[in-house]
Write a protein that holds these residues in place. Structure first.
Motif, PDB file in Angstrom:
ATOM      1  N   THR A  30       0.816  -1.217   0.000  1.00  0.00           N
ATOM      2  CA  THR A  30       0.000   0.000   0.000  1.00  0.00           C
ATOM      3  C   THR A  30       0.854   1.273   0.000  1.00  0.00           C
ATOM      4  O   THR A  30       0.316   2.371  -0.057  1.00  0.00           O
ATOM      5  CB  THR A  30      -0.933   0.032   1.228  1.00  0.00           C
ATOM      6  N   MET A  31       2.175   1.117   0.053  1.00  0.00           N
ATOM      7  CA  MET A  31       3.060   2.282   0.120  1.00  0.00           C
ATOM      8  C   MET A  31       3.015   3.114  -1.147  1.00  0.00           C
ATOM      9  O   MET A  31       3.005   2.580  -2.253  1.00  0.00           O
ATOM     10  CB  MET A  31       4.513   1.841   0.308  1.00  0.00           C
ATOM     11  N   THR A  32       3.048   4.412  -0.939  1.00  0.00           N
ATOM     12  CA  THR A  32       3.176   5.349  -2.057  1.00  0.00           C
ATOM     13  C   THR A  32       4.629   5.808  -2.124  1.00  0.00           C
ATOM     14  O   THR A  32       5.412   5.566  -1.203  1.00  0.00           O
ATOM     15  CB  THR A  32       2.275   6.577  -1.843  1.00  0.00           C
ATOM     16  N   GLY A  33       4.953   6.496  -3.187  1.00  0.00           N
ATOM     17  CA  GLY A  33       6.287   7.069  -3.302  1.00  0.00           C
ATOM     18  C   GLY A  33       6.573   8.042  -2.176  1.00  0.00           C
ATOM     19  O   GLY A  33       7.696   8.116  -1.662  1.00  0.00           O
ATOM     20  N   GLU A  34       5.546   8.784  -1.762  1.00  0.00           N
ATOM     21  CA  GLU A  34       5.732   9.736  -0.662  1.00  0.00           C
ATOM     22  C   GLU A  34       5.980   8.999   0.659  1.00  0.00           C
ATOM     23  O   GLU A  34       6.748   9.472   1.496  1.00  0.00           O
ATOM     24  CB  GLU A  34       4.540  10.679  -0.570  1.00  0.00           C
ATOM     25  N   ASP A  35       5.369   7.821   0.838  1.00  0.00           N
ATOM     26  CA  ASP A  35       5.638   7.006   2.028  1.00  0.00           C
ATOM     27  C   ASP A  35       7.106   6.565   2.040  1.00  0.00           C
ATOM     28  O   ASP A  35       7.758   6.566   3.080  1.00  0.00           O
ATOM     29  CB  ASP A  35       4.747   5.765   2.069  1.00  0.00           C
ATOM     30  N   ILE A  36       7.605   6.193   0.866  1.00  0.00           N
ATOM     31  CA  ILE A  36       9.001   5.754   0.761  1.00  0.00           C
ATOM     32  C   ILE A  36       9.933   6.917   1.071  1.00  0.00           C
ATOM     33  O   ILE A  36      10.915   6.762   1.797  1.00  0.00           O
ATOM     34  CB  ILE A  36       9.278   5.147  -0.627  1.00  0.00           C
ATOM     35  N   ALA A  37       9.623   8.108   0.560  1.00  0.00           N
ATOM     36  CA  ALA A  37      10.430   9.291   0.871  1.00  0.00           C
ATOM     37  C   ALA A  37      10.464   9.529   2.377  1.00  0.00           C
ATOM     38  O   ALA A  37      11.528   9.819   2.937  1.00  0.00           O
ATOM     39  CB  ALA A  37       9.874  10.515   0.135  1.00  0.00           C
ATOM     40  N   ALA A  38       9.321   9.376   3.038  1.00  0.00           N
ATOM     41  CA  ALA A  38       9.253   9.566   4.487  1.00  0.00           C
ATOM     42  C   ALA A  38      10.120   8.531   5.211  1.00  0.00           C
ATOM     43  O   ALA A  38      10.829   8.865   6.166  1.00  0.00           O
ATOM     44  CB  ALA A  38       7.810   9.494   4.969  1.00  0.00           C
ATOM     45  N   LEU A  39      10.079   7.270   4.744  1.00  0.00           N
ATOM     46  CA  LEU A  39      10.927   6.232   5.352  1.00  0.00           C
ATOM     47  C   LEU A  39      12.408   6.555   5.199  1.00  0.00           C
ATOM     48  O   LEU A  39      13.219   6.233   6.065  1.00  0.00           O
ATOM     49  CB  LEU A  39      10.648   4.875   4.699  1.00  0.00           C
ATOM     50  N   VAL A  47      13.124  12.159  -4.230  1.00  0.00           N
ATOM     51  CA  VAL A  47      12.925  10.725  -4.470  1.00  0.00           C
ATOM     52  C   VAL A  47      12.123  10.599  -5.769  1.00  0.00           C
ATOM     53  O   VAL A  47      11.030  11.139  -5.886  1.00  0.00           O
ATOM     54  CB  VAL A  47      12.195  10.069  -3.283  1.00  0.00           C
ATOM     55  N   PHE A  48      12.676   9.882  -6.732  1.00  0.00           N
ATOM     56  CA  PHE A  48      12.101   9.836  -8.071  1.00  0.00           C
ATOM     57  C   PHE A  48      11.513   8.462  -8.390  1.00  0.00           C
ATOM     58  O   PHE A  48      12.019   7.436  -7.945  1.00  0.00           O
ATOM     59  CB  PHE A  48      13.171  10.195  -9.110  1.00  0.00           C
ATOM     60  N   PRO A  67       9.787  13.208  -9.760  1.00  0.00           N
ATOM     61  CA  PRO A  67       9.655  13.115  -8.303  1.00  0.00           C
ATOM     62  C   PRO A  67       8.363  12.392  -7.914  1.00  0.00           C
ATOM     63  O   PRO A  67       7.347  12.489  -8.612  1.00  0.00           O
ATOM     64  CB  PRO A  67       9.610  14.585  -7.850  1.00  0.00           C
ATOM     65  N   VAL A  68       8.414  11.691  -6.784  1.00  0.00           N
ATOM     66  CA  VAL A  68       7.270  10.883  -6.358  1.00  0.00           C
ATOM     67  C   VAL A  68       6.044  11.710  -5.985  1.00  0.00           C
ATOM     68  O   VAL A  68       4.938  11.187  -5.942  1.00  0.00           O
ATOM     69  CB  VAL A  68       7.627   9.932  -5.185  1.00  0.00           C
ATOM     70  N   ASN A  69       6.238  12.999  -5.747  1.00  0.00           N
ATOM     71  CA  ASN A  69       5.118  13.832  -5.298  1.00  0.00           C
ATOM     72  C   ASN A  69       4.452  14.623  -6.428  1.00  0.00           C
ATOM     73  O   ASN A  69       3.657  15.512  -6.164  1.00  0.00           O
ATOM     74  CB  ASN A  69       5.574  14.790  -4.193  1.00  0.00           C
ATOM     75  N   VAL A  70       4.773  14.297  -7.666  1.00  0.00           N
ATOM     76  CA  VAL A  70       4.162  14.991  -8.805  1.00  0.00           C
ATOM     77  C   VAL A  70       3.648  13.976  -9.818  1.00  0.00           C
ATOM     78  O   VAL A  70       3.981  12.793  -9.764  1.00  0.00           O
ATOM     79  CB  VAL A  70       5.145  15.976  -9.489  1.00  0.00           C
ATOM     80  N   GLU A  71       2.855  14.467 -10.762  1.00  0.00           N
ATOM     81  CA  GLU A  71       2.336  13.614 -11.830  1.00  0.00           C
ATOM     82  C   GLU A  71       3.021  13.939 -13.143  1.00  0.00           C
ATOM     83  O   GLU A  71       3.310  15.105 -13.433  1.00  0.00           O
ATOM     84  CB  GLU A  71       0.830  13.849 -12.007  1.00  0.00           C
ATOM     85  N   LEU A  72       3.238  12.909 -13.940  1.00  0.00           N
ATOM     86  CA  LEU A  72       3.760  13.091 -15.283  1.00  0.00           C
ATOM     87  C   LEU A  72       2.691  13.769 -16.130  1.00  0.00           C
ATOM     88  O   LEU A  72       1.542  13.348 -16.133  1.00  0.00           O
ATOM     89  CB  LEU A  72       4.119  11.721 -15.885  1.00  0.00           C
ATOM     90  N   ASP A  73       3.064  14.827 -16.821  1.00  0.00           N
ATOM     91  CA  ASP A  73       2.163  15.497 -17.753  1.00  0.00           C
ATOM     92  C   ASP A  73       2.302  14.775 -19.096  1.00  0.00           C
ATOM     93  O   ASP A  73       3.329  14.903 -19.772  1.00  0.00           O
ATOM     94  CB  ASP A  73       2.552  16.975 -17.874  1.00  0.00           C
ATOM     95  N   LEU A  74       1.283  14.000 -19.454  1.00  0.00           N
ATOM     96  CA  LEU A  74       1.365  13.174 -20.667  1.00  0.00           C
ATOM     97  C   LEU A  74       1.514  14.009 -21.930  1.00  0.00           C
ATOM     98  O   LEU A  74       2.156  13.570 -22.889  1.00  0.00           O
ATOM     99  CB  LEU A  74       0.164  12.238 -20.752  1.00  0.00           C
ATOM    100  N   LYS A  75       0.952  15.213 -21.955  1.00  0.00           N
ATOM    101  CA  LYS A  75       1.102  16.075 -23.139  1.00  0.00           C
ATOM    102  C   LYS A  75       2.541  16.568 -23.272  1.00  0.00           C
ATOM    103  O   LYS A  75       3.111  16.540 -24.363  1.00  0.00           O
ATOM    104  CB  LYS A  75       0.124  17.254 -23.073  1.00  0.00           C
ATOM    105  N   SER A 131      14.685   3.776  -7.749  1.00  0.00           N
ATOM    106  CA  SER A 131      14.609   2.357  -7.419  1.00  0.00           C
ATOM    107  C   SER A 131      15.903   1.652  -7.808  1.00  0.00           C
ATOM    108  O   SER A 131      16.501   1.943  -8.846  1.00  0.00           O
ATOM    109  CB  SER A 131      13.436   1.704  -8.162  1.00  0.00           C
ATOM    110  N   ALA A 132      16.290   0.701  -6.980  1.00  0.00           N
ATOM    111  CA  ALA A 132      17.479  -0.106  -7.253  1.00  0.00           C
ATOM    112  C   ALA A 132      17.112  -1.372  -8.027  1.00  0.00           C
ATOM    113  O   ALA A 132      17.929  -2.276  -8.155  1.00  0.00           O
ATOM    114  CB  ALA A 132      18.184  -0.465  -5.956  1.00  0.00           C
ATOM    115  N   GLY A 133      15.882  -1.436  -8.534  1.00  0.00           N
ATOM    116  CA  GLY A 133      15.498  -2.570  -9.368  1.00  0.00           C
ATOM    117  C   GLY A 133      14.811  -3.696  -8.633  1.00  0.00           C
ATOM    118  O   GLY A 133      14.585  -4.763  -9.195  1.00  0.00           O
ATOM    119  N   LYS A 134      14.467  -3.451  -7.376  1.00  0.00           N
ATOM    120  CA  LYS A 134      13.790  -4.462  -6.571  1.00  0.00           C
ATOM    121  C   LYS A 134      12.936  -3.729  -5.545  1.00  0.00           C
ATOM    122  O   LYS A 134      13.374  -2.722  -4.973  1.00  0.00           O
ATOM    123  CB  LYS A 134      14.842  -5.333  -5.877  1.00  0.00           C
TER     124      LYS A 134
END
Length: 160
Positions: A30-39, A47-48, A67-75, A131-134
């Protein structure tokens, strides 16, 4: 860290003599990228996450690191990739395409080198995390070193 505990990403960086620090944590689905940054006790902007997309033609793939706290702009992403439009690939396509699973996708060491772009804010930091691939493993490295090994360009690719 013992060699048997290293991920392929770490071994690849060792082989290229690129300095990095490894960080691991007990993953929770259930972890989000922001949770990982906090850890990691780091600001989310440092944290990307690695996102894999497909061009409208269906034959070209692109990797975006934001960055984990933003969204990719698809356009914006489509424009820098030279596509009319792009979309995220389906989760089940990630492993066969990249060699990585969701939550453990690294921009380093994918099965094939895809055009790769990193958000321009990465260079504002001495080091960033990817990510280190795992799942449960992150590496911290200089963004310029990441850009060299992942062959990526800095661009503005996030939602305003």
């Amino acid at each position: 860290m013992r060699d048997k505990d290293k991920t392929n990403v770490m071994r690849l960086l060792d082989g290229k003599k690129i300095p990095y620090s490894s960080h691991n944590y007990n993953p929770d689905p259930t972890m989000t990228g922001e949770d990982i940054a906090a850890l990691l006790n780091e600001p989310p902007a440092r944290v990307f996450k690695t996102l894999v997309t497909q061009g409208k033609s269906g034959t070209s793939y692109y990797v975006f690191i934001v960055p984990v706290n933003v969204e990719l702009d698809l356009k914006k992403a489509a424009k820098v990739a030279g596509e009319k439009s792009i979309s995220m690939i389906r989760q089940k396509e990630l492993l066969p395409l990249t060699g990585y699973i969701h939550g453990g996708c690294s921009p380093i060491g994918m099965k094939k080198q895809f055009p790769t772009f990193i958000h321009e804010t990465a260079v504002e930091f001495d080091t960033i995390f990817v990510s280190a691939g795992k799942v449960g493993y992150q590496i911290e490295l200089n963004p310029t070193d990441l850009m060299t090994v992942a062959k990526c360009k800095t661009v503005d690719i996030v939602c305003s």
